[in-house]
Design a protein around this motif. Structure first.
Motif, PDB file in Angstrom:
ATOM      1  N   SER A   1      -3.473   2.387  16.920  1.00 32.69           N
ATOM      2  CA  SER A   1      -4.282   1.176  17.040  1.00 32.69           C
ATOM      3  C   SER A   1      -3.619  -0.103  18.048  1.00 32.69           C
ATOM      4  CB  SER A   1      -4.563   0.431  15.699  1.00 32.69           C
ATOM      5  OG  SER A   1      -5.451  -0.819  15.936  1.00 32.69           O
ATOM      6  N   ASN A   2      -2.414  -0.312  17.559  1.00 36.12           N
ATOM      7  CA  ASN A   2      -1.480  -1.385  18.492  1.00 36.12           C
ATOM      8  C   ASN A   2      -1.335  -0.834  19.968  1.00 36.12           C
ATOM      9  OD1 ASN A   2      -1.414  -3.056  16.410  1.00 36.12           O
ATOM     10  ND2 ASN A   2       0.673  -2.286  15.842  1.00 36.12           N
ATOM     11  N   GLN A   3      -1.257   0.467  20.081  1.00 39.99           N
ATOM     12  CA  GLN A   3      -0.936   1.089  21.336  1.00 39.99           C
ATOM     13  C   GLN A   3      -2.416   1.016  22.242  1.00 39.99           C
ATOM     14  OE1 GLN A   3       0.558   4.992  21.034  1.00 39.99           O
ATOM     15  NE2 GLN A   3       2.464   4.253  20.321  1.00 39.99           N
ATOM     16  N   PHE A   4      -3.684   1.110  21.597  1.00 36.13           N
ATOM     17  CA  PHE A   4      -4.665   0.882  22.344  1.00 36.13           C
ATOM     18  C   PHE A   4      -5.090  -0.566  22.624  1.00 36.13           C
ATOM     19  CE2 PHE A   4      -6.508   5.141  21.005  1.00 36.13           C
ATOM     20  CZ  PHE A   4      -7.204   5.461  22.256  1.00 36.13           C
ATOM     21  N   GLN A   5      -4.563  -1.631  21.747  1.00 40.92           N
ATOM     22  CA  GLN A   5      -4.505  -2.831  22.219  1.00 40.92           C
ATOM     23  C   GLN A   5      -3.984  -3.274  23.333  1.00 40.92           C
ATOM     24  OE1 GLN A   5      -3.420  -4.893  18.399  1.00 40.92           O
ATOM     25  NE2 GLN A   5      -5.294  -4.403  17.332  1.00 40.92           N
ATOM     26  N   GLU A   6      -2.552  -2.582  23.280  1.00 41.16           N
ATOM     27  CA  GLU A   6      -1.642  -2.885  24.611  1.00 41.16           C
ATOM     28  C   GLU A   6      -2.617  -2.348  25.661  1.00 41.16           C
ATOM     29  OE1 GLU A   6       1.151  -4.313  26.939  1.00 41.16           O
ATOM     30  OE2 GLU A   6       0.843  -4.775  24.865  1.00 41.16           O
ATOM     31  N   LEU A   7      -3.251  -1.298  25.613  1.00 40.75           N
ATOM     32  CA  LEU A   7      -3.867  -0.663  26.707  1.00 40.75           C
ATOM     33  C   LEU A   7      -5.126  -1.459  27.154  1.00 40.75           C
ATOM     34  CD1 LEU A   7      -4.605   1.887  28.573  1.00 40.75           C
ATOM     35  CD2 LEU A   7      -5.841   2.876  26.736  1.00 40.75           C
ATOM     36  N   VAL A   8      -5.885  -2.028  26.001  1.00 35.42           N
ATOM     37  CA  VAL A   8      -6.869  -2.757  26.354  1.00 35.42           C
ATOM     38  C   VAL A   8      -6.535  -4.083  27.158  1.00 35.42           C
ATOM     39  CG1 VAL A   8      -8.667  -4.577  25.256  1.00 35.42           C
ATOM     40  CG2 VAL A   8      -8.194  -2.429  24.482  1.00 35.42           C
ATOM     41  N   CYS A   9      -5.121  -4.584  26.813  1.00 32.78           N
ATOM     42  CA  CYS A   9      -4.454  -5.840  27.664  1.00 32.78           C
ATOM     43  C   CYS A   9      -4.218  -5.348  29.007  1.00 32.78           C
ATOM     44  CB  CYS A   9      -3.478  -6.209  26.701  1.00 32.78           C
ATOM     45  SG  CYS A   9      -2.388  -7.942  27.390  1.00 32.78           S
ATOM     46  N   CYS A  10      -3.754  -4.282  29.259  1.00 38.77           N
ATOM     47  CA  CYS A  10      -3.465  -3.837  30.523  1.00 38.77           C
ATOM     48  C   CYS A  10      -4.703  -3.652  31.399  1.00 38.77           C
ATOM     49  CB  CYS A  10      -2.568  -2.694  30.484  1.00 38.77           C
ATOM     50  SG  CYS A  10      -0.866  -2.647  29.878  1.00 38.77           S
ATOM     51  N   ILE A  11      -5.646  -3.032  30.952  1.00 35.33           N
ATOM     52  CA  ILE A  11      -7.050  -2.655  31.392  1.00 35.33           C
ATOM     53  C   ILE A  11      -7.609  -4.400  31.810  1.00 35.33           C
ATOM     54  CG2 ILE A  11      -9.266  -2.022  31.346  1.00 35.33           C
ATOM     55  CD1 ILE A  11      -8.335   0.096  29.602  1.00 35.33           C
ATOM     56  N   CYS A  12      -7.542  -5.218  31.025  1.00 38.56           N
ATOM     57  CA  CYS A  12      -7.882  -6.617  30.973  1.00 38.56           C
ATOM     58  C   CYS A  12      -7.299  -7.180  32.117  1.00 38.56           C
ATOM     59  CB  CYS A  12      -7.654  -7.450  29.730  1.00 38.56           C
ATOM     60  SG  CYS A  12      -8.138  -9.059  30.029  1.00 38.56           S
ATOM     61  N   THR A  13      -5.727  -7.144  32.378  1.00 38.22           N
ATOM     62  CA  THR A  13      -5.237  -7.583  33.450  1.00 38.22           C
ATOM     63  C   THR A  13      -5.577  -6.971  34.894  1.00 38.22           C
ATOM     64  OG1 THR A  13      -3.054  -7.975  32.075  1.00 38.22           O
ATOM     65  CG2 THR A  13      -2.942  -7.835  34.683  1.00 38.22           C
ATOM     66  N   ILE A  14      -5.725  -5.748  35.115  1.00 34.25           N
ATOM     67  CA  ILE A  14      -6.058  -5.018  36.212  1.00 34.25           C
ATOM     68  C   ILE A  14      -7.445  -5.297  36.322  1.00 34.25           C
ATOM     69  CG2 ILE A  14      -6.812  -2.905  35.301  1.00 34.25           C
ATOM     70  CD1 ILE A  14      -5.360  -1.778  37.591  1.00 34.25           C
ATOM     71  N   GLN A  15      -8.360  -5.571  35.370  1.00 38.82           N
ATOM     72  CA  GLN A  15      -9.773  -5.860  35.646  1.00 38.82           C
ATOM     73  C   GLN A  15     -10.011  -7.112  36.098  1.00 38.82           C
ATOM     74  OE1 GLN A  15     -11.956  -6.372  32.216  1.00 38.82           O
ATOM     75  NE2 GLN A  15     -14.070  -5.887  33.112  1.00 38.82           N
ATOM     76  N   THR A  16      -9.182  -8.231  35.635  1.00 36.95           N
ATOM     77  CA  THR A  16      -9.112  -9.580  36.221  1.00 36.95           C
ATOM     78  C   THR A  16      -8.778  -9.648  37.573  1.00 36.95           C
ATOM     79  OG1 THR A  16      -8.808 -10.195  33.944  1.00 36.95           O
ATOM     80  CG2 THR A  16      -8.420 -12.042  35.819  1.00 36.95           C
ATOM     81  N   SER A  17      -7.649  -9.019  37.907  1.00 33.89           N
ATOM     82  CA  SER A  17      -7.073  -9.032  39.469  1.00 33.89           C
ATOM     83  C   SER A  17      -8.002  -8.233  40.367  1.00 33.89           C
ATOM     84  CB  SER A  17      -5.620  -8.209  39.308  1.00 33.89           C
ATOM     85  OG  SER A  17      -4.630  -8.954  38.317  1.00 33.89           O
ATOM     86  N   ILE A  18      -8.521  -7.180  40.212  1.00 36.68           N
ATOM     87  CA  ILE A  18      -9.567  -6.506  40.993  1.00 36.68           C
ATOM     88  C   ILE A  18     -10.563  -7.366  41.237  1.00 36.68           C
ATOM     89  CG2 ILE A  18     -10.768  -4.363  41.233  1.00 36.68           C
ATOM     90  CD1 ILE A  18      -8.655  -2.794  40.098  1.00 36.68           C
ATOM     91  N   CYS A  19     -11.142  -7.621  40.285  1.00 39.03           N
ATOM     92  CA  CYS A  19     -12.731  -8.404  40.250  1.00 39.03           C
ATOM     93  C   CYS A  19     -12.429  -9.837  40.761  1.00 39.03           C
ATOM     94  CB  CYS A  19     -13.220  -8.684  38.985  1.00 39.03           C
ATOM     95  SG  CYS A  19     -13.729  -7.079  38.262  1.00 39.03           S
ATOM     96  N   GLN A  20     -11.434 -10.531  40.645  1.00 34.43           N
ATOM     97  CA  GLN A  20     -11.180 -11.715  41.328  1.00 34.43           C
ATOM     98  C   GLN A  20     -10.859 -11.380  42.804  1.00 34.43           C
ATOM     99  OE1 GLN A  20      -9.088 -14.884  39.661  1.00 34.43           O
ATOM    100  NE2 GLN A  20      -7.855 -15.538  41.538  1.00 34.43           N
ATOM    101  N   ASN A  21     -10.328 -10.440  43.416  1.00 36.90           N
ATOM    102  CA  ASN A  21      -9.934 -10.193  44.639  1.00 36.90           C
ATOM    103  C   ASN A  21     -11.188  -9.810  45.285  1.00 36.90           C
ATOM    104  OD1 ASN A  21      -9.572  -7.259  46.353  1.00 36.90           O
ATOM    105  ND2 ASN A  21      -8.319  -9.107  46.950  1.00 36.90           N
ATOM    106  N   MET A  22     -12.341  -8.907  44.823  1.00 37.05           N
ATOM    107  CA  MET A  22     -13.202  -8.557  45.416  1.00 37.05           C
ATOM    108  C   MET A  22     -14.180  -9.702  45.361  1.00 37.05           C
ATOM    109  SD  MET A  22     -13.986  -4.903  43.644  1.00 37.05           S
ATOM    110  CE  MET A  22     -14.388  -5.301  42.019  1.00 37.05           C
ATOM    111  N   LEU A  23     -14.191 -10.639  44.610  1.00 41.17           N
ATOM    112  CA  LEU A  23     -14.948 -11.737  44.674  1.00 41.17           C
ATOM    113  C   LEU A  23     -14.698 -12.626  45.744  1.00 41.17           C
ATOM    114  CD1 LEU A  23     -17.304 -13.585  43.464  1.00 41.17           C
ATOM    115  CD2 LEU A  23     -15.785 -14.624  41.886  1.00 41.17           C
ATOM    116  N   LYS A  24     -13.466 -12.813  45.843  1.00 44.45           N
ATOM    117  CA  LYS A  24     -12.723 -13.792  47.121  1.00 44.45           C
ATOM    118  C   LYS A  24     -13.210 -12.849  48.246  1.00 44.45           C
ATOM    119  CE  LYS A  24      -8.499 -14.455  46.966  1.00 44.45           C
ATOM    120  NZ  LYS A  24      -7.086 -14.214  46.975  1.00 44.45           N
TER     121      LYS A  24
END
Length: 1250
Positions: A132-155
């Protein structure tokens, strides 16, 4: 806690909504953006559901699915970024400079985020205990890359794509998209397109299909191939596309094609055919490559010996082509042939790295061929290096080919069926991009004899069901074109020129020069830090349209051989790109930190702010991780978060409105900062989303204390979910801002340091600081100090004070910051007389009977020399020199590197005030204790009985004392002149204090009927105690109107509350219990001691005065050179150093502290607006410099008409006068007149006689 807002947080930019693909084919890349957004949202949802699942069943299968989909997503994103970097951005850069570099930097930083996701997936496979904790860390990493990629594309959608649609026609946009399609390996583009389409709506799918058909050249076989790719979408949907990536080979070697499918390989590894083996065609392939490489080497050696470089350009083009071909061929061998060989030989014949891979030699050759012209390497040196590299490269190729011909091909021919061999060959072709494949087929077919060509054609036509028939037909057509001679050597080299010209061409002028002075250069000048553009040349014509170098008619057919070598250079040799085009170092790098300290510049203040910001972002990540278990940290975390958010907003606004415009005004760097401005806007929005989560956590925390246990458990679960989401968002914010700061320091910082002088940098920093309010600075300065080293603190304060050197910043800093200490202020305080010392004590040295008698005798005898008693006098005035020694020691003992938060500083002040208030009640009961009977009664008596001659003698004694500087002498003489009045005042107060009230100890009203407290100047609820005359006045102005002296506002220490009439230490609220924290006014300044309850007032830290207005950065700014607060509408004004520190030339009031509006004259001088109105009724010239106060042309025309009618007496006719024009400052000659004389240069009558 389902992430339902993922897609709404990063929508497609509004500027692109409603634009059809038929109008702008370049928006096909935005369709990839939509697919990337949707895929990231789905992957995050899968991981989130797994983290919230209580059972761990199906975990291993889910991890495999996630890994496969992320590997495929990484591959798609890498090619998407490479296409933008090498095709789209470079084409745009020809028309609009300084846009591409920022996004290329951003692509580099985002690509590394995939590693953290794969690390989390590896941990999930290795450890089953804490899923469970490892999946939470995975969610956090996905959230980080999702925010970075989506902001780059929006720009990109907000900045890049509108520019592309503006600069390129629809056909030109289609050619760029087609070049991207032709530069991606066939096996990948055949997967990419249907994958992308699967995420679109049915209408969008139809539009995409129609758009792709339109941009494909009008070649039947080629159209059929592309349509077959799109047809793969029939069996796919965005919700069921879960087997993405199976069987797809990543060119960088991250995934093997075979493995689980070895049973399928065995089925086709039974030799059932006899005769010619399809794989034997590789011998012909090897011979063709050897032949061309040998010819190229011979031609290079011939050029080197003859020093004639005319053919070098075409030779380098051919070498580029072969290097790219061998890169793909080596990858095909490594990923397709060698795994089969290893399985057939049971691992015994697994080739060594030296035999199976020529990657290092290929990379070295590629790096040399992509040589950056900015290095300025001479052609002769380049040629020597190229020959040596090519010889080494050919040796490696020969070893590789020999191993294949002796070890690999015989085993495969013997053990694999024809169908298996054909499959291997077709997969090897599919690993090449379409654009390169056409060149390869036509080139290879031109090398073959008639029999060899017939054999190859037969093999192509014998393809089985696994071969796409349209692709087979296309290969046959291209092969026949090369063999039949339809593509001549000249035509083939022209195609190569179109593909590789911009990355390896020489200027024609340079070819004519001597070899010693020739340098390898580009046909285009690209911005610093760019690799040459590996795409067809696109140049701007008069209509700002894109055209090819060979023809002004731009057609789709021209791009049949479109291919970008740079894309695959990004994929195969990503490290080589960085080596070829490294970005300049910046102070954040360890290698440059010493030079930053040794050679600091004013703009480095921005870096110091970045350093403090990054440190606090780390705190946000760490603190948000602790909130779930420690709710007590919530209040501190909220306070710190809002401080960071507020300071970031101020910093971003200052960069957007001051620093970036100043940089772009330099002329060659327009558009370079727009991306960072968009970053600021999106990051502020991200701060806002985090703030909403914090508010929800706070509301939940407040409600926990008033609910029963069952509801409390539910709310605690909700609390943990919100805290987890907060942690994910803080991690994303940390990554976003860290990458933003890194890009800014890599790209923009060197430009600021190099393009601006120290003085110009000071002005920029001054304009940025001049927007910052005093209360903000009281937060910023301690916040910065906490994050910096002692040396960095010194650098920061040095440049800060230097930018504000014309202002009162030092004075303001010393008044509120107890930890502040400078040598300058210490020295000034050591020579300045203390205004708080007893004046009678100061002048007592010069009032002794001996001194007066001695001075009197000296006057009578008319001596001209000083008394020889200097040592005695120095000893007597020592008490004066040390009158403020306690304060000095207190300041000097403070360490200026140690500072606390603003709240702590004011907390200490409040404690001090509480201690002072403790005795207020007793003091008010016995008012006589506030004043003491003068202790120096002997001196007082002597002063009252002293004659005028005695007073003059004492003054002469002071003026002749050489141990005193002018400031001390002036102060002491002033006190001597006022000494009798001072004594009488002290005696008067000592008498009146015997049980009587202090004058003015009663309320005062603006409106007695409505009982509104205050005076005609201010609305307030308190009175000020004037220490100079021991009276209570409602304000400083009330005091100055009724007395013969002025009140020093900063020396006020006591006030009287007009509600309870108690005198107490000055503060915002009344400290008596009965008043219950009764507010004295809405606004209070503890420096200026101003209270006001109705107007908007702010304290300027650079004027160190309170001004009317909303504040710096809102409606006013402070000009550091003029040292004045000005309306933001006056950003462009005539700047004169300290121009406000002068008197009005009409009324002689000091303008700097005046409350009346000021008028700036065209010449730069100032006067009050009311004075200007009165003065201009009778004058039209400046009273200081005599220049005209405005455009006087109408008045001068009237004088012309008047003088034309005015007759000069005959005796003066023809006479002239020498004049000086006050307006143009030129000397000249004018016709005689008793009053009006016209300047012959500017036509002004504002002249004077010489």
């Amino acid at each position: 806690m389902a992430s339902n807002d993922d897609e709404t947080a990063f929508p497609v930019a509004d500027s692109l909504v409603g634009v059809s693909l038929s109008e702008a084919p370049i928006l096909l890349l935005v369709c990839f953006h939509k697919a990337l957004r949707a895929e990231l949202a789905q992957l995050r949802r899968l991981a989130l559901e797994a983290s919230e699942s209580e059972s761990g069943s199906g975990c291993s299968e889910l991890v495999l699915v996630l890994r496969r989909r992320f590997e495929y997503l990484k591959l798609v994103y890498k090619y998407h970024c490479a296409a933008e970097d090498e095709i789209i951005f470079h084409a745009l850069d020809v028309h609009v400079k300084n846009v591409a570099c920022t996004y290329s930097l951003e692509h580099e930083s985002i690509g590394a985020l995939f590693d953290s996701i794969f690390h989390c997936l590896d941990l999930l496979v290795e450890d089953d205990n804490n899923i469970s904790n490892q999946f939470q860390e995975l969610v956090c990493c996905i959230c980080t890359i999702q925010t970075s990629i989506c902001q780059n594309m929006l720009k990109e959608e907000e900045q890049v794509f509108p520019l592309l649609m503006q600069q390129f026609s629809s056909k030109e946009q289609g050619s760029l998209v087609w070049q991207f399609i032709c530069s991606v390996p066939l096996m990948l583009i055949g997967e990419f397109l249907p994958w992308m389409i699967s995420f679109l709506s049915p209408k969008e799918q139809v539009d995409v299909t129609h758009c792709i058909k339109e941009i494909v050249p009008r070649e039947k076989s080629l159209q059929e191939v592309v349509i077959s790719w799109l047809g793969n979408n029939n069996q796919l949907s965005s919700g069921t596309y879960t087997r993405i990536g199976e069987g797809v080979q990543c060119p960088d070697g991250s995934k093997m094609l075979f493995g689980e499918n070895w049973n399928w390989i065995k089925e086709y590894c039974i030799q059932t055919n006899v005769g010619h083996n399809p794989i034997d065609c590789l011998n012909l392939w090897h011979s063709a490559i050897r032949k061309d490489l040998k010819e190229i080497l011979e031609e290079l050696c011939q050029i080197r010996s003859s020093s004639s470089f005319s053919n070098l350009d075409s030779i380098v083009l051919r070498l580029n082509f072969l290097a790219d071909v061998l890169s793909f061929y080596s990858n095909a061998l490594k990923k397709f042939f060698y795994p089969v060989l290893n399985q057939l030989a049971n691992g015994c014949l697994s080739p060594s790295d030296e035999q199976c891979s020529n990657g290092s030699h290929i990379e070295g050759l590629q790096l040399l061929l992509h040589h950056n012209a900015q290095n300025g390497m001479p052609l002769c040196k380049f040629l020597d290096k190229l020959c040596g590299e090519l010889e080494s490269f050919m040796l490696g190729v020969s070893k590789q080919f020999s191993f294949q011909e002796t070890e690999v091909m015989p085993i495969i021919s013997k053990n694999c069926s024809h169908e298996m061999q054909q499959r291997l060959l077709y997969m090897s072709l599919n690993i090449m991009p379409l654009g390169l494949l056409k060149c390869v087929i036509t080139w290879f077919s031109a090398q073959l004899s008639e029999d060899e060509s017939r054999s190859i054609l037969h093999s192509i036509k014998q393809g089985n069901s696994f071969v796409n028939k349209s692709f087979e037909s296309l290969l046959c057509k291209w092969f026949q074109m090369g063999y039949s001679g339809k593509t001549s050597v000249e035509k083939f080299r022209e195609d190569l020129q179109n593909i590789f010209k911009s990355k390896c061409s020489f200027l024609a002028e340079q070819m004519k020069e001597a070899s010693g002075s020739l340098s390898f250069d580009l046909s285009k000048q690209l911005p610093e830090g760019f690799s040459p553009m590996p795409t067809e040349p696109i140049s701007a014509n008069k209509d700002k349209k894109c055209s090819t170098s060979s023809s002004s008619h731009h057609t789709a057919e021209k791009y049949e051989t479109s291919y970008s070598s740079g894309i695959n250079l990004h994929i195969f040799f990503p490290g080589g790109i960085e080596l070829m085009h490294p970005f300049p170092k910046f102070p954040g790098d360890k290698s440059c930190s010493s030079s930053f300290i040794n050679e600091p510049k004013p703009m480095d203040l921005i870096f110091l702010f970045h350093k403090a910001l990054k440190k606090d972002l780390e705190y946000l990540v760490f603190g948000s991780a602790q909130l779930a278990e420690n709710v007590g940290l919530l209040m501190d975390f909220r306070r710190r978060f809002h401080l960071i958010r507020y300071l970031f907003q101020i910093h971003s606004d200052a960069e957007d409105e001051v620093a970036f415009p100043a940089l772009e005004a330099r002329g060659k760097v327009q558009n370079i900062s727009h991306s960072y401005t968009i970053d600021h806007k999106l990051e502020v929005e991200h701060f806002g989303r985090i703030s909403l989560i914090l508010d929800k956590i706070y509301e939940l925390h407040v409600s926990l204390s008033s609910v029963d246990s069952k509801i409390q458990d539910q709310k605690m679960v909700k609390h943990h979910q919100l805290c987890r989401k907060l942690y994910d968002m803080c991690r994303s914010m940390h990554k976003l801002l860290s990458n933003h700061i890194h890009r800014e320091e890599v790209e923009l910082w060197p430009l600021f340091r190099e393009r601006f002088s120290i003085e110009e940098q000071d002005k920029i920093i001054g304009r940025m600081l001049g927007r910052t309010r005093a209360e903000v600075l009281q937060d910023v300065i301690p916040w910065l100090m906490e994050s910096l080293t002692a040396e960095e603190q010194h650098i920061m304060m040095y440049f800060w004070r230097n930018a504000a050197k014309n202002t009162m910043f030092d004075e303001w800093l010393g008044e509120w910051w107890e930890g502040y200490d400078t040598e300058k202020m210490s020295k000034e305080s050591s020579i300045s007389p203390s205004l708080t010392a007893d004046p009678i004590e100061i002048i007592s040295t010069y009032l002794s009977k001996e001194v007066l008698d001695e001075e009197k005798g000296r006057t009578l005898s008319e001596k001209s020399s000083d008394f020889p008693q200097k040592d005695h006098v120095d000893a007597n005035i020592e008490p004066f020199r040390n009158c403020n020694v306690d304060d000095k020691e207190k300041v000097l003992n403070k360490d200026h590197n140690k500072c606390s938060k603003r709240t702590e500083l004011f907390g200490d002040n409040d404690k001090k005030r509480h201690n002072e208030v403790a005795g207020v009640t007793d003091q008010n009961d016995k008012m006589g204790q506030l004043f003491q009977v003068p202790k120096n009664s002997e001196h007082c008596e002597r002063l009252l009985t002293m004659s005028q001659d005695g007073l003059e003698a004492a003054i002469r004694r002071v003026s002749r004392d050489s141990s005193l500087d002018l400031q001390k002498q002036s102060y002491i003489i002033q006190n001597l002149l006022m000494s009798r009045w001072i004594v009488r005042q002290q005696i008067s107060h000592s008498v009146s204090s015997n049980g009587e009230d202090i004058p003015g100890q009663n309320p005062s009203y603006i409106d007695p009927l409505k009982l509104i407290l205050g005076c005609k100047h201010y609305k307030r609820n308190c009175k000020l105690f004037a220490a100079c005359c021991h009276h209570l006045y409602t304000c400083r102005r009330c005091h100055d109107e009724v007395t013969d002296h002025s009140m020093d506002r900063k020396s006020i220490t006591k006030m009287m509350c007009m509600k309870c009439l108690k005198i107490q230490p000055i503060g915002l609220t009344c400290y008596t219990v009965s008043c219950n924290n009764f507010s004295m006014a809405r606004y209070y300044c503890n420096i200026c001691k101003i209270f006001d309850d109705e107007r908007e007032i702010y304290h300027c830290p650079y004027c160190n005065l309170c001004r009317l207005g909303k504040g710096l950065g809102i409606d006013y700014f402070h000009c550091m050179n003029c040292n004045a607060c000005m309306s933001r509408s006056l950003r462009a004004h005539i700047c004169r150093e300290k121009c406000f520190e002068d008197n009005c030339p009409i009324c002689h009031e000091y303008i700097f502290t005046s409350s009346s509006p000021v008028k700036a004259l065209p010449c730069g001088h100032l006067m009050h607006s009311t004075c200007f109105q009165d003065y201009t009724c009778s004058h039209y010239t400046c009273p200081i410099c005599s220049k005209s106060l405005g455009d006087m042309q109408v008045y001068f025309n009237m004088l012309d008409a008047f003088l034309a009618e005015d007759k000069i007496p005959d005796e003066y006719a023809g006479k002239t006068q020498a004049i000086l024009c006050n307006d143009c400052e030129k000397r000249g000659v004018a016709t005689f007149h008793w009053l009006h004389r016209k300047c012959s240069y500017c036509g002004s009558y504002n002249t004077r006689l010489l």
